[in-house]
Design an enzyme around this catalytic site. Structure first.
Site, mmCIF file in Angstrom:
data_model
loop_
_atom_site.group_PDB
_atom_site.id
_atom_site.type_symbol
_atom_site.label_atom_id
_atom_site.label_comp_id
_atom_site.label_asym_id
_atom_site.label_seq_id
_atom_site.Cartn_x
_atom_site.Cartn_y
_atom_site.Cartn_z
ATOM 1 N N GLU A 229 0.829 -1.200 0.000
ATOM 2 C CA GLU A 229 0.000 0.000 0.000
ATOM 3 C C GLU A 229 0.865 1.253 0.000
ATOM 4 O OE1 GLU A 229 -3.119 0.242 -0.317
ATOM 5 O OE2 GLU A 229 -3.966 -1.680 0.272
ATOM 6 N N CYS A 230 0.355 2.325 -0.647
ATOM 7 C CA CYS A 230 1.099 3.587 -0.672
ATOM 8 C C CYS A 230 0.761 4.461 0.519
ATOM 9 C CB CYS A 230 0.799 4.360 -1.949
ATOM 10 S SG CYS A 230 -0.903 4.912 -2.060
ATOM 11 N N GLY A 231 -0.249 4.073 1.294
ATOM 12 C CA GLY A 231 -0.649 4.890 2.431
ATOM 13 C C GLY A 231 -1.934 5.654 2.186
#
Length: 249
Positions: A229-231
């Site tokens: 995930e990128c956040g």
């Protein structure tokens, strides 16, 4: 601005929507959030699906695109193509820190083989701009094209979730890759040009690669498999940096 934030019972809402199709989920979102409803896009491999599906129901919905400054040239051209074709109400957000300035201060964070560097990169280039977009657009709810099959974190999601102050709505949550393909074909919509190069997901040029034998997940092709995930799609809390670590892009 106006209008109060609905106080939703998530268990009840998700039970109700479990029988709904994707268009019905978008219609529910439009009725529940007549103000403050946005959607996000990455102009990635399958982004045309959500952009088409949502704008058929809500043509003028604000479409937030986080431009990291490191996207492949093909992504910028794809964004222009889809933006024109679907007449998108596009809202582009970027980090106040230019790529050159960030690299001068922190080096090439994507070349540093540790999660902390990747999380710093994601916070600067993606998370902070998205948080600013949500605030400036007075967002109450956010439509996103997450699917259960993409990451461990996404397997746990419902059609509607709470992330920070906003509700997050996932109309194609249970779609398979076959469902996505069939929708694209039915509506004569394009894949991202990198699909033909073997990419199943594409983000920044330096942290994406084609799918290879041995990859257990399509997200293994991002950030050298160290993050999923990128956040942007992880819970936003005061412990943002730590939460980014929990499942990253």
């Amino acid at each position: 601005m106006g209008g109060m934030m609905p106080d939703l019972d998530l268990a009840t809402v998700n039970e109700k929507l479990s029988e709904a199709n994707a268009v019905e989920v978008v219609q529910w979102a439009s009725q529940t959030f007549p103000e403050g409803l946005i959607m996000s896009t990455s102009f990635g491999i399958q982004s045309a699906v959500m952009l088409h599906l949502v704008t058929q129901v809500i043509p003028d919905i604000p479409v937030v695109w986080i431009d990291t400054g490191y996207l492949p040239e093909a992504t910028y051209r794809f964004a222009e193509e889809l933006g024109d074709r679907l007449n998108l109400n596009l809202k582009v957000y970027q980090s106040p820190l230019s790529p050159a300035r960030m690299e001068a201060l922190y080096g090439k964070l994507w070349e540093q083989d540790n999660i902390e560097a990747f999380n710093r990169y994601d916070y600067i280039r993606k998370v902070e701009p998205m948080q600013r977009a949500l605030k400036e657009l007075n967002a109450k709810a956010w439509l996103a094209g997450l699917r259960k099959g993409q990451t461990d974190h996404r397997k746990t999601l419902g059609y509607v979730a709470k992330q920070g102050k906003q509700y997050k709505i996932h109309p194609i949550l249970t779609w398979t890759s076959k469902d996505v393909y069939e929708y694209l074909m039915a509506h004569d919509l394009p894949y991202h040009p990198y699909f033909d190069k073997g990419y199943v997901t594409v983000g920044d040029w330096h942290s994406s690669r084609p799918l290879m034998a041995g990859d257990e997940s399509e997200r293994d092709t991002r950030f050298r498999g160290l993050k999923q995930e990128c956040g942007l799609h992880l819970p936003s809390t005061s412990e943002e940096a730590q939460s980014l670590d929990s499942s990253g892009l």
